[in-house]
Motif scaffolding. Sequence first.
Motif, PDB file in Angstrom:
ATOM      1  N   LEU A   1      44.637  45.016  56.082  1.00  0.00           N
ATOM      2  CA  LEU A   1      44.756  43.577  55.862  1.00  0.00           C
ATOM      3  C   LEU A   1      45.680  43.332  54.669  1.00  0.00           C
ATOM      4  N   SER A   2      46.666  42.492  54.829  1.00  0.00           N
ATOM      5  CA  SER A   2      47.592  42.169  53.744  1.00  0.00           C
ATOM      6  C   SER A   2      47.280  40.785  53.193  1.00  0.00           C
ATOM      7  N   ASP A   3      47.254  40.687  51.867  1.00  0.00           N
ATOM      8  CA  ASP A   3      46.938  39.424  51.204  1.00  0.00           C
ATOM      9  C   ASP A   3      47.728  39.257  49.928  1.00  0.00           C
ATOM     10  N   ARG A   4      47.986  37.983  49.599  1.00  0.00           N
ATOM     11  CA  ARG A   4      48.536  37.660  48.284  1.00  0.00           C
ATOM     12  C   ARG A   4      47.454  37.940  47.241  1.00  0.00           C
ATOM     13  N   PRO A   5      47.846  38.174  45.976  1.00  0.00           N
ATOM     14  CA  PRO A   5      46.866  38.515  44.947  1.00  0.00           C
ATOM     15  C   PRO A   5      45.866  37.387  44.661  1.00  0.00           C
ATOM     16  N   SER A  23      40.813  27.475  15.614  1.00  0.00           N
ATOM     17  CA  SER A  23      40.358  28.808  16.036  1.00  0.00           C
ATOM     18  C   SER A  23      41.326  29.401  17.062  1.00  0.00           C
ATOM     19  N   THR A  24      40.958  30.554  17.616  1.00  0.00           N
ATOM     20  CA  THR A  24      41.811  31.287  18.550  1.00  0.00           C
ATOM     21  C   THR A  24      41.142  31.372  19.918  1.00  0.00           C
ATOM     22  N   ALA A  25      41.891  31.061  20.965  1.00  0.00           N
ATOM     23  CA  ALA A  25      41.404  31.192  22.343  1.00  0.00           C
ATOM     24  C   ALA A  25      42.020  32.450  22.946  1.00  0.00           C
ATOM     25  N   ILE A  26      41.188  33.221  23.663  1.00  0.00           N
ATOM     26  CA  ILE A  26      41.670  34.412  24.356  1.00  0.00           C
ATOM     27  C   ILE A  26      41.190  34.342  25.807  1.00  0.00           C
ATOM     28  N   PHE A  27      42.149  34.347  26.727  1.00  0.00           N
ATOM     29  CA  PHE A  27      41.857  34.340  28.159  1.00  0.00           C
ATOM     30  C   PHE A  27      42.340  35.654  28.763  1.00  0.00           C
ATOM     31  N   THR A  28      41.543  36.220  29.669  1.00  0.00           N
ATOM     32  CA  THR A  28      41.908  37.463  30.346  1.00  0.00           C
ATOM     33  C   THR A  28      41.743  37.271  31.851  1.00  0.00           C
ATOM     34  N   CYS A  29      42.608  37.924  32.622  1.00  0.00           N
ATOM     35  CA  CYS A  29      42.595  37.753  34.070  1.00  0.00           C
ATOM     36  C   CYS A  29      43.080  39.034  34.750  1.00  0.00           C
ATOM     37  N   LYS A  30      42.529  39.284  35.936  1.00  0.00           N
ATOM     38  CA  LYS A  30      42.972  40.420  36.751  1.00  0.00           C
ATOM     39  C   LYS A  30      42.970  39.987  38.210  1.00  0.00           C
ATOM     40  N   THR A  31      44.083  40.235  38.904  1.00  0.00           N
ATOM     41  CA  THR A  31      44.149  39.920  40.332  1.00  0.00           C
ATOM     42  C   THR A  31      44.291  41.206  41.137  1.00  0.00           C
ATOM     43  N   ILE A  32      43.878  41.126  42.398  1.00  0.00           N
ATOM     44  CA  ILE A  32      43.990  42.252  43.317  1.00  0.00           C
ATOM     45  C   ILE A  32      44.693  41.755  44.574  1.00  0.00           C
ATOM     46  N   GLY A  33      45.706  42.463  45.003  1.00  0.00           N
ATOM     47  CA  GLY A  33      46.418  42.102  46.228  1.00  0.00           C
ATOM     48  C   GLY A  33      46.677  43.341  47.067  1.00  0.00           C
ATOM     49  N   GLU A  85      52.943  34.388  45.795  1.00  0.00           N
ATOM     50  CA  GLU A  85      52.030  34.108  44.686  1.00  0.00           C
ATOM     51  C   GLU A  85      50.668  33.715  45.223  1.00  0.00           C
ATOM     52  N   GLY A  86      49.630  34.277  44.624  1.00  0.00           N
ATOM     53  CA  GLY A  86      48.267  33.947  45.020  1.00  0.00           C
ATOM     54  C   GLY A  86      47.797  32.662  44.371  1.00  0.00           C
ATOM     55  N   PRO A  87      46.595  32.198  44.731  1.00  0.00           N
ATOM     56  CA  PRO A  87      46.058  30.974  44.145  1.00  0.00           C
ATOM     57  C   PRO A  87      45.722  31.177  42.674  1.00  0.00           C
TER      58      PRO A  87
END
Length: 98
Positions: A1-5, A23-33, A85-87
Amino acid sequence: LSDRPVVQFSADHPKNLSLEEGSTAIFTCKTIGNPPTHTHKWQFNGKDIEGESCRGCLTITYTKRSLSLSDAGWYSCTGTNILGEGPPARAQLLLKCE
C-alpha cells in the motif's frame, strides 16, 4: 500500500501548549509514509516557517524562544514523499497573560 506521509501515533504528534510570554515552545513531529518521508516542514497558521524544514530526517523539532502574543496560533508539521505532501499534524500554542 502506498501513502503520503502521515503522523501515525499520538506520541509522534506535536502537542498543544499553554505557556507564559517570554518562555520557549518546543514542538516535535514524526511522519511515516510508504515510500518513506523524504522532507518534513513546519508551518505557522498555514504558512511555511522560513528555514524550518529538514530533508532526510525521521523526526523534526521546532523551537520558538522568547514567546510573544503574536506567536499564539496553530503550528503544524507535514511530511512529503514522492506521492506528495501528507495532511498537517497541528498543535495549538496558547499564551497566558498576566
